[in-house]
Design a protein around this motif. Sequence first.
Motif, PDB file in Angstrom:
ATOM      1  N   GLU A  62      46.838  -2.134  15.193  1.00  0.00           N
ATOM      2  CA  GLU A  62      47.309  -0.744  15.286  1.00  0.00           C
ATOM      3  C   GLU A  62      48.642  -0.575  14.570  1.00  0.00           C
ATOM      4  O   GLU A  62      48.860   0.424  13.879  1.00  0.00           O
ATOM      5  N   LEU A  63      49.522  -1.554  14.741  1.00  0.00           N
ATOM      6  CA  LEU A  63      50.817  -1.490  14.075  1.00  0.00           C
ATOM      7  C   LEU A  63      50.650  -1.492  12.557  1.00  0.00           C
ATOM      8  O   LEU A  63      51.257  -0.685  11.859  1.00  0.00           O
ATOM      9  N   ARG A  64      49.810  -2.395  12.041  1.00  0.00           N
ATOM     10  CA  ARG A  64      49.577  -2.447  10.583  1.00  0.00           C
ATOM     11  C   ARG A  64      49.021  -1.128  10.074  1.00  0.00           C
ATOM     12  O   ARG A  64      49.420  -0.631   9.024  1.00  0.00           O
ATOM     13  N   GLU A  65      48.111  -0.546  10.831  1.00  0.00           N
ATOM     14  CA  GLU A  65      47.507   0.733  10.434  1.00  0.00           C
ATOM     15  C   GLU A  65      48.544   1.854  10.418  1.00  0.00           C
ATOM     16  O   GLU A  65      48.589   2.646   9.485  1.00  0.00           O
ATOM     17  N   ARG A  66      49.370   1.923  11.454  1.00  0.00           N
ATOM     18  CA  ARG A  66      50.385   2.977  11.538  1.00  0.00           C
ATOM     19  C   ARG A  66      51.471   2.811  10.474  1.00  0.00           C
ATOM     20  O   ARG A  66      51.965   3.799   9.939  1.00  0.00           O
ATOM     21  N   ILE A  67      51.847   1.573  10.209  1.00  0.00           N
ATOM     22  CA  ILE A  67      52.944   1.306   9.280  1.00  0.00           C
ATOM     23  C   ILE A  67      52.474   1.427   7.843  1.00  0.00           C
ATOM     24  O   ILE A  67      53.107   2.086   7.024  1.00  0.00           O
ATOM     25  N   GLY A  68      51.376   0.777   7.514  1.00  0.00           N
ATOM     26  CA  GLY A  68      50.891   0.760   6.138  1.00  0.00           C
ATOM     27  C   GLY A  68      51.783  -0.086   5.252  1.00  0.00           C
ATOM     28  O   GLY A  68      53.002  -0.085   5.379  1.00  0.00           O
ATOM     29  N   GLY A  69      51.170  -0.859   4.357  1.00  0.00           N
ATOM     30  CA  GLY A  69      51.928  -1.632   3.388  1.00  0.00           C
ATOM     31  C   GLY A  69      52.556  -2.912   3.904  1.00  0.00           C
ATOM     32  O   GLY A  69      53.328  -3.542   3.194  1.00  0.00           O
ATOM     33  N   ILE A  70      52.258  -3.297   5.122  1.00  0.00           N
ATOM     34  CA  ILE A  70      52.804  -4.538   5.675  1.00  0.00           C
ATOM     35  C   ILE A  70      51.656  -5.530   5.859  1.00  0.00           C
ATOM     36  O   ILE A  70      50.606  -5.175   6.396  1.00  0.00           O
ATOM     37  N   SER A  71      51.852  -6.747   5.387  1.00  0.00           N
ATOM     38  CA  SER A  71      50.804  -7.757   5.504  1.00  0.00           C
ATOM     39  C   SER A  71      50.785  -8.313   6.925  1.00  0.00           C
ATOM     40  O   SER A  71      51.793  -8.242   7.644  1.00  0.00           O
ATOM     41  N   PRO A  72      49.655  -8.877   7.347  1.00  0.00           N
ATOM     42  CA  PRO A  72      49.599  -9.486   8.679  1.00  0.00           C
ATOM     43  C   PRO A  72      50.667 -10.569   8.865  1.00  0.00           C
ATOM     44  O   PRO A  72      51.286 -10.662   9.922  1.00  0.00           O
ATOM     45  N   LYS A  73      50.905 -11.365   7.820  1.00  0.00           N
ATOM     46  CA  LYS A  73      51.896 -12.440   7.906  1.00  0.00           C
ATOM     47  C   LYS A  73      53.301 -11.882   8.122  1.00  0.00           C
ATOM     48  O   LYS A  73      54.049 -12.346   8.981  1.00  0.00           O
ATOM     49  N   VAL A  74      53.664 -10.876   7.350  1.00  0.00           N
ATOM     50  CA  VAL A  74      55.002 -10.285   7.468  1.00  0.00           C
ATOM     51  C   VAL A  74      55.156  -9.591   8.822  1.00  0.00           C
ATOM     52  O   VAL A  74      56.209  -9.674   9.454  1.00  0.00           O
ATOM     53  N   LEU A  75      54.113  -8.927   9.294  1.00  0.00           N
ATOM     54  CA  LEU A  75      54.174  -8.292  10.606  1.00  0.00           C
ATOM     55  C   LEU A  75      54.394  -9.344  11.687  1.00  0.00           C
ATOM     56  O   LEU A  75      55.238  -9.170  12.571  1.00  0.00           O
TER      57      LEU A  75
END
Length: 123
Positions: free
Chosen positions: A41-54
């Motif tokens: 959900e966080l990746r979807e809301r943020i956009g442009g962030i890789s799973p690793k960086v998140l």
Amino acid sequence: MTTDQGFVADCRARLAFDLLAHTWNAVVLWTLRGGPARPGELRERIGGISPKVLTETLRRLRFDGLVERRAYAGSPPRVEYTLTELGRTLLEPIEAFGVWAFEHGDDVMAAREQAEEAGHSRG
């Protein structure tokens, strides 16, 4: 902030600036302001962030006591992240930076364009 310390290594003001200097810290904290969220959900809301960086960002925020990780048993198991009370105290300064960016972002972009046209570099 005291005026005699400036920004020496152990200054608390420097600590605060270091927290916000990480590219994704403020973005993740701001995204969590509405309540708990799973990594997807966080990746979807943020956009442009890789799973690793998140993942790295969430670990750093947990280390600093700003975010809490909650694991739930089940099939499949799930994990949620939420702001701690300490993390919530950063929402107002983050919002203030956002307001500043909204009010002055065009000026900064114009200055950059002018500098590039004059042949100046960012360094």
